[in-house]
Design a protein around this motif. Structure first.
Motif, PDB file in Angstrom:
ATOM      1  N   ARG A 116       0.826  -1.222   0.000  1.00  0.00           N
ATOM      2  CA  ARG A 116       0.000   0.000   0.000  1.00  0.00           C
ATOM      3  C   ARG A 116       0.858   1.269   0.000  1.00  0.00           C
ATOM      4  NH1 ARG A 116      -2.802   0.906   5.943  1.00  0.00           N
ATOM      5  NH2 ARG A 116      -0.924   0.805   7.206  1.00  0.00           N
ATOM      6  N   ARG A 155       1.407   9.105   8.867  1.00  0.00           N
ATOM      7  CA  ARG A 155       1.730   7.709   9.196  1.00  0.00           C
ATOM      8  C   ARG A 155       2.222   7.013   7.918  1.00  0.00           C
ATOM      9  NH1 ARG A 155      -0.423   6.661  14.303  1.00  0.00           N
ATOM     10  NH2 ARG A 155      -2.225   7.920  14.860  1.00  0.00           N
ATOM     11  N   GLU A 208       4.301   2.266  10.904  1.00  0.00           N
ATOM     12  CA  GLU A 208       3.210   1.664  11.693  1.00  0.00           C
ATOM     13  C   GLU A 208       3.357   0.154  11.728  1.00  0.00           C
ATOM     14  OE1 GLU A 208       0.615   3.298  13.310  1.00  0.00           O
ATOM     15  OE2 GLU A 208       1.711   5.123  12.806  1.00  0.00           O
ATOM     16  N   ASP A 209       3.918  -0.393  10.656  1.00  0.00           N
ATOM     17  CA  ASP A 209       4.041  -1.848  10.554  1.00  0.00           C
ATOM     18  C   ASP A 209       5.174  -2.383  11.416  1.00  0.00           C
ATOM     19  OD1 ASP A 209       2.064  -2.713   8.247  1.00  0.00           O
ATOM     20  OD2 ASP A 209       2.949  -0.795   7.688  1.00  0.00           O
ATOM     21  N   ARG A 256      -4.232   3.932  23.542  1.00  0.00           N
ATOM     22  CA  ARG A 256      -2.819   3.895  23.156  1.00  0.00           C
ATOM     23  C   ARG A 256      -1.968   4.718  24.120  1.00  0.00           C
ATOM     24  NH1 ARG A 256      -5.084   3.415  18.192  1.00  0.00           N
ATOM     25  NH2 ARG A 256      -5.344   5.635  17.873  1.00  0.00           N
TER      26      ARG A 256
HETATM   27  P1  AMP Z   1      -5.409   8.141  12.751  1.00  0.00           P
HETATM   28  O1  AMP Z   1      -4.093   8.445  12.109  1.00  0.00           O
HETATM   29  O2  AMP Z   1      -5.599   8.840  14.046  1.00  0.00           O
HETATM   30  O3  AMP Z   1      -6.544   8.285  11.808  1.00  0.00           O
HETATM   31  O4  AMP Z   1      -5.406   6.590  13.188  1.00  0.00           O
HETATM   32  C1  AMP Z   1      -4.989   5.592  12.327  1.00  0.00           C
HETATM   33  C2  AMP Z   1      -4.798   4.355  13.164  1.00  0.00           C
HETATM   34  O5  AMP Z   1      -4.426   3.308  12.285  1.00  0.00           O
HETATM   35  C3  AMP Z   1      -3.702   4.487  14.194  1.00  0.00           C
HETATM   36  O6  AMP Z   1      -4.128   3.982  15.416  1.00  0.00           O
HETATM   37  C4  AMP Z   1      -2.600   3.623  13.624  1.00  0.00           C
HETATM   38  O7  AMP Z   1      -1.766   3.069  14.596  1.00  0.00           O
HETATM   39  C5  AMP Z   1      -3.376   2.578  12.887  1.00  0.00           C
HETATM   40  N1  AMP Z   1      -2.561   1.946  11.861  1.00  0.00           N
HETATM   41  C6  AMP Z   1      -2.010   2.505  10.776  1.00  0.00           C
HETATM   42  N2  AMP Z   1      -1.270   1.621  10.088  1.00  0.00           N
HETATM   43  C7  AMP Z   1      -1.352   0.455  10.750  1.00  0.00           C
HETATM   44  C8  AMP Z   1      -0.803  -0.828  10.543  1.00  0.00           C
HETATM   45  N3  AMP Z   1      -0.009  -1.091   9.497  1.00  0.00           N
HETATM   46  N4  AMP Z   1      -1.100  -1.784  11.432  1.00  0.00           N
HETATM   47  C9  AMP Z   1      -1.891  -1.513  12.482  1.00  0.00           C
HETATM   48  N5  AMP Z   1      -2.438  -0.331  12.748  1.00  0.00           N
HETATM   49  C10 AMP Z   1      -2.175   0.658  11.885  1.00  0.00           C
END
Ligand code: AMP
Ligand code: MG
Length: 325
Positions: A164, A180, A184-185, A257
């Motif tokens: 992605r 992000r 995140e991964d 979190r």
């Molecule tokens: P936000 O940026 O506040 O809209 O939240 C997005 C959420 O998606 C956050 O809690 C991130 O940690 C989560 N997130 C993004 N990428 C991943 C990923 N690859 N695996 C698990 N959670 C993810």
């Protein structure tokens, strides 16, 4: 005498004469037939000088440097002004210079820049896009791209973690901002225990290899960690919870979190230590103060573009000689 002088400076040295605070309120009036709006004449008063001086190396993570985020300040650094109005003037001047270089990058149409922004919830990733990157959007709505990454969808989870990311790389000539990204991964997967350690720990090298390849192919990657303090996050989350126009951003996950704050700081410290390279450096940006954050990130962007030194392409000879009747 001193009192009189400071009084004078308050009255006669407004730093933002055009700000809403100073200008009389003027709002469109909606009538049965249409809309009426009149704006008062403004006679701006001269602005006092303002300056900033930033050493960006203090924020850059040198490859292999051991990072412990708990030892790094989240407060604004020396060298940036403390007033919001002064910071905004400086940011505007920075944007003029950045735009010049961006026009070259866009015309050259060979390379791109990508700022990958990571940080705790409410650390300012969205605000950074709004304040630093969005104003650079060209009139044609080109030149700047943003992508954000949420919990992977079924389709995304059915692919490798970089699938992605690859699909959102900025086009040639553009400046991209990730809210992000592939980190995140590593971080979220580690802290939320979504996969075994051998999976997320292998990703340090995998992201470095990926970033090297994308860099060689023409995307200059810069990684920004928005370093916010735990107290400041509390204030921002409370503000989101209590302010009607910010409530849409508030969710229980942010609060959950936060309970694992220390684990996130450790996971991010390890990421910074393991994945900063000369080609794709990490910068730890103190993010408790939004104006200082903006100035630092704009400065990093300016320096990055200057080092890339994009050039207007030369018009081919046949076009240069083309007669226009
Ligand atoms: P936000 O940026 O506040 O809209 O939240 C997005 C959420 O998606 C956050 O809690 C991130 O940690 C989560 N997130 C993004 N990428 C991943 C990923 N690859 N695996 C698990 N959670 C993810
Ligand atoms: Mg959030």
């Amino acid at each position: 005498m001193i009192g009189a002088l400071s009084q004078l400076s308050v009255n006669w040295s407004p730093t933002a004469p055009l700000s809403a605070a100073k200008a009389p309120k003027a709002e469109p009036k909606i009538t049965p037939d249409g809309v009426e709006l009149s704006l008062p004449a403004i006679d701006p008063e001269p602005l006092p000088p303002v300056s900033m001086k930033l050493d960006l190396e203090q924020f850059r993570v040198k490859p292999g440097e051991d990072i412990d985020l708990t030892q790094i300040s989240t407060a604004p650094p020396e060298g940036v002004p403390t007033s919001k109005a002064d910071s905004e003037r400086l940011l505007e001047a920075m944007h003029k210079k950045i735009s010049e270089l961006q026009r070259r990058l866009f015309s050259e149409n060979q390379r791109s820049v990508l700022f990958v922004c990571q940080g705790m919830d409410a650390s300012g990733k969205g605000g950074t896009f709004k304040d630093v990157f969005a104003p650079l959007m060209l009139k044609t709505e080109e030149g700047v791209e943003r992508a954000s990454f949420n919990v992977p969808t079924k389709l995304e989870a059915d692919h490798d973690f970089l699938w992605r990311i690859t699909g959102e790389m900025p086009r040639k000539g553009n400046i991209g901002m990730f809210d992000r990204g592939h980190y995140e991964d590593i971080v979220e997967v580690r802290v939320a225990n979504l996969a075994p350690e051998e999976v997320w720990s292998a990703r340090y090298d995998q992201v470095k290899d990926f970033e090297k390849q994308r860099g060689d192919l023409g995307t200059k990657m810069v990684k920004i960690f928005l370093h916010i303090g735990k107290d400041e996050q509390k204030l921002r989350l409370e503000e989101r919870r209590d302010t009607p126009h910010k409530q849409y951003k508030f969710n229980a996950g942010d609060v959950e979190r936060r309970e694992q704050w220390d684990e996130y700081q450790q996971a991010y410290s390890d990421v910074l230590t393991r994945t900063s390279t000369e080609q794709a450096p990490w910068y730890v940006v103190p993010a408790d103060d939004k104006e200082a954050r903006n100035l630092i990130i704009a400065s990093i962007l300016l320096k990055t573009l200057q080092e890339m030194d994009p050039q207007y392409p030369k018009l081919p000879d046949d076009l240069a000689r083309l007669q226009i009747q």
